[in-house]
Design an enzyme around this catalytic site. Structure first.
Site, PDB file in Angstrom:
ATOM      1  CE  LYS A 114     -66.710  -8.635   0.400  1.00  0.00           C
ATOM      2  NZ  LYS A 114     -68.103  -8.743   0.883  1.00  0.00           N
ATOM      3  CG  ASP A 132     -64.465  -4.439   1.153  1.00  0.00           C
ATOM      4  OD1 ASP A 132     -63.236  -4.291   1.329  1.00  0.00           O
ATOM      5  OD2 ASP A 132     -65.314  -4.004   1.938  1.00  0.00           O
TER       6      ASP A 132
END
Length: 204
Positions: A114, A132
């Site tokens: 991420k 996320d």
DNA sequence: AACTCGGGGCA
DNA sequence: TGCCCAGAGTT
């Protein structure tokens, strides 16, 4: 894709809450943002970046002092350790610069998929989708992906969207997740894309 | 896939 | 008090 057309109109100013264009500062801020509100990360980094701007600065600062500075972000021991080790690697292997490809970024401790994607897209302008918890949850609700892992959701979104939409889709889905599509109590009654949402269909 | 790392804000 | 927050690393 109609869902993203609507989201784009609904959130015309959707952009990162960690608004750093400097790759190194964005990297530090994003490492700190794990399981922590963006508001607090911005508070901490506003002070931190006044004095510490380069990998060398953090190495001079040291573990204990860095822990104090970032304490309120949580997980401060691991985050400080990871930031310092990341700085060592940046100096030793990348000439003090932040690399711009996912493989090198993910070798840095504290940097997962991420964070690597966020740094690439927000600091280097490379199309990427950072998945996320918001992106993951909203993508599943909308029926854009059934992936069991963030990586699979990322793949599904990339397959679904044109390259020029990848980076923006990350911001749009997060914005939507934070404003309407909450984890516990999603505000479906005032959701701009509820008519296109798989989850809304199952509950109505 | 499940678990741990955690301080701080908010209901 | 209990839940949650722009995750990552280890087992």
């Amino acid at each position: 894709m109609k869902i993203f057309d609507i989201l784009k109109k609904t959130y015309p100013d959707a952009r990162t809450a960690l608004n750093f264009s400097n790759p190194f500062e964005l990297l530090i801020a994003t490492i700190l943002s794990a399981q922590c509100t963006d508001k607090r990360v911005n508070e901490v980094t506003r002070e931190l970046f006044k004095w510490y701007r380069t990998p060398e600065d953090y190495l001079k600062l040291g573990q204990e002092e860095l822990e104090k500075q970032i304490r309120s972000c949580g997980f401060y021991h691991n985050k400080a350790k990871n930031i310092l080790e990341t700085c060592r690697i940046l100096v030793k292997e990348f000439g003090g610069k932040v690399p711009s490809n996912i493989d090198d970024l993910m070798k840095l401790p504290g940097v997962g998929r991420k964070t690597a994607n966020v740094v690439m897209s927000n600091a280097f302008g490379i199309p990427a989708i950072g998945v996320d918890t918001h992106v993951f949850r909203v993508s599943h609700r909308l029926g854009l992906s059934d992936g069991k892992t963030p990586e699979r959701v990322e793949e599904d979104l990339m397959a679904l969207l044109p390259v020029e939409m990848w980076s923006l889709s990350h911001h749009l889905l997060i914005y939507h997740g934070r404003n309407i599509c909450h984890s516990r109590k999603p505000q479906c009654d005032r959701c701009p894309v509820n008519s296109l949402c798989r989850y809304f269909l199952t509950i109505s």
